[in-house]
Scaffold this motif. Structure first.
Motif, PDB file in Angstrom:
ATOM      1  N   TRP A  33       0.820  -1.103   0.063  1.00  0.00           N
ATOM      2  CA  TRP A  33      -0.029   0.011   0.044  1.00  0.00           C
ATOM      3  C   TRP A  33       0.946   1.212  -0.006  1.00  0.00           C
ATOM      4  O   TRP A  33       0.530   2.291  -0.515  1.00  0.00           O
ATOM      5  N   LYS A  34       2.119   1.335   0.848  1.00  0.00           N
ATOM      6  CA  LYS A  34       2.825   2.423   0.944  1.00  0.00           C
ATOM      7  C   LYS A  34       3.627   2.612  -0.597  1.00  0.00           C
ATOM      8  O   LYS A  34       3.842   3.548  -1.028  1.00  0.00           O
ATOM      9  N   GLN A  35       3.919   1.492  -1.340  1.00  0.00           N
ATOM     10  CA  GLN A  35       4.596   1.750  -2.565  1.00  0.00           C
ATOM     11  C   GLN A  35       3.664   2.163  -3.763  1.00  0.00           C
ATOM     12  O   GLN A  35       4.035   2.952  -4.570  1.00  0.00           O
ATOM     13  N   TRP A  36       2.195   1.921  -3.636  1.00  0.00           N
ATOM     14  CA  TRP A  36       1.519   2.680  -4.287  1.00  0.00           C
ATOM     15  C   TRP A  36       1.043   3.824  -3.664  1.00  0.00           C
ATOM     16  O   TRP A  36      -0.122   4.193  -3.247  1.00  0.00           O
ATOM     17  N   LYS A  37       1.931   4.862  -4.238  1.00  0.00           N
ATOM     18  CA  LYS A  37       1.929   6.324  -3.495  1.00  0.00           C
ATOM     19  C   LYS A  37       0.679   7.159  -4.020  1.00  0.00           C
ATOM     20  O   LYS A  37      -0.005   7.705  -3.203  1.00  0.00           O
ATOM     21  N   LYS A  38       0.307   7.065  -5.339  1.00  0.00           N
ATOM     22  CA  LYS A  38      -0.655   7.897  -5.881  1.00  0.00           C
ATOM     23  C   LYS A  38      -1.965   7.320  -5.985  1.00  0.00           C
ATOM     24  O   LYS A  38      -1.974   6.050  -5.778  1.00  0.00           O
ATOM     25  N   ILE A  39      -3.110   7.887  -5.801  1.00  0.00           N
ATOM     26  CA  ILE A  39      -4.406   7.284  -5.868  1.00  0.00           C
ATOM     27  C   ILE A  39      -4.651   6.636  -7.056  1.00  0.00           C
ATOM     28  O   ILE A  39      -5.508   5.679  -7.166  1.00  0.00           O
ATOM     29  N   GLU A  58     -13.337   3.992  -3.478  1.00  0.00           N
ATOM     30  CA  GLU A  58     -13.453   4.329  -2.180  1.00  0.00           C
ATOM     31  C   GLU A  58     -12.229   3.773  -1.191  1.00  0.00           C
ATOM     32  O   GLU A  58     -11.615   4.794  -0.531  1.00  0.00           O
ATOM     33  N   LEU A  59     -11.539   2.780  -1.574  1.00  0.00           N
ATOM     34  CA  LEU A  59     -10.323   2.449  -0.796  1.00  0.00           C
ATOM     35  C   LEU A  59      -9.272   3.212  -1.265  1.00  0.00           C
ATOM     36  O   LEU A  59      -8.322   3.505  -0.490  1.00  0.00           O
ATOM     37  N   LYS A  64      -6.964   6.660   5.708  1.00  0.00           N
ATOM     38  CA  LYS A  64      -6.432   5.916   6.698  1.00  0.00           C
ATOM     39  C   LYS A  64      -5.053   5.657   6.463  1.00  0.00           C
ATOM     40  O   LYS A  64      -4.386   5.586   5.456  1.00  0.00           O
ATOM     41  N   GLY A  65      -4.392   5.375   7.642  1.00  0.00           N
ATOM     42  CA  GLY A  65      -3.000   4.877   7.713  1.00  0.00           C
ATOM     43  C   GLY A  65      -2.552   3.806   6.988  1.00  0.00           C
ATOM     44  O   GLY A  65      -3.423   2.916   6.702  1.00  0.00           O
ATOM     45  N   TYR A  66      -1.421   3.150   6.910  1.00  0.00           N
ATOM     46  CA  TYR A  66      -0.759   2.128   6.214  1.00  0.00           C
ATOM     47  C   TYR A  66      -1.271   1.049   6.847  1.00  0.00           C
ATOM     48  O   TYR A  66      -1.789   0.118   6.262  1.00  0.00           O
ATOM     49  N   VAL A  72      -7.728  -3.667   5.908  1.00  0.00           N
ATOM     50  CA  VAL A  72      -8.655  -3.793   4.933  1.00  0.00           C
ATOM     51  C   VAL A  72      -8.459  -4.570   3.696  1.00  0.00           C
ATOM     52  O   VAL A  72      -9.369  -5.226   3.050  1.00  0.00           O
ATOM     53  N   LEU A  73      -7.024  -4.380   3.115  1.00  0.00           N
ATOM     54  CA  LEU A  73      -6.449  -5.281   2.138  1.00  0.00           C
ATOM     55  C   LEU A  73      -6.585  -6.677   2.184  1.00  0.00           C
ATOM     56  O   LEU A  73      -6.314  -7.343   1.322  1.00  0.00           O
TER      57      LEU A  73
END
Length: 100
Positions: A33-39, A58-59, A64-66, A72-73
C-alpha cells in the motif's frame, strides 16, 4: 526464517508462529500500500486484483494509515497471493519440519 524455525522446532511454538505469520502478512500488505503512492496507482492495482469500481475508488481515496489499510486489504491481497509473491509461511514450514 528457516534457521529460526529449525532451531526452535523442539519447542511448541505453533501459536507464536501463527501470530507472527499474521503480523508479517499484514506488514507485507502495508508495504505494498505504501509503494502505491498515488491514488491513481492504488485504484489501478486494486482494479487489477479484481475489485469492483466503486470499492476500488473508495479504498484508493481513503485517508486511513498504512497499518489500518493493511487490515482492509486482507480481502484483496489474500494469503495465496502473498504466497505466490514468495513468502513462505513459517507455520507451514514448522509443521513440515515437525512431521519428520
Amino acid at each position: 526464517m528457516r534457521g529460526w524455525v529449525e532451531y526452535f522446532k523442539l519447542a511448541d511454538i505453533r501459536g507464536l508462529l501463527k501470530a507472527t505469520d499474521k503480523w508479517a502478512r499484514s506488514r507485507i500488505r502495508a508495504v505494498y500500500w505504501k509503494q502505491w503512492k498515488k491514488i491513481k496507482t492504488k485504484y489501478r492495482m486494486l482494479k487489477a486484483m479484481g475489485m469492483e469500481h466503486w470499492k476500488a475508488k473508495e479504498l484508493a481515496c481513503s485517508r486511513k494509515g498504512y497499518w489500518r489499510m493493511a487490515q482492509v486489504l486482507n480481502s484483496v491481497i489474500t494469503n495465496k497471493i502473498i504466497a505466490k509473491l514468495g513468502y513462505t509461511s513459517m507455520l507451514d514450514y514448522y509443521l513440515t519440519v515437525c512431521e519428520n
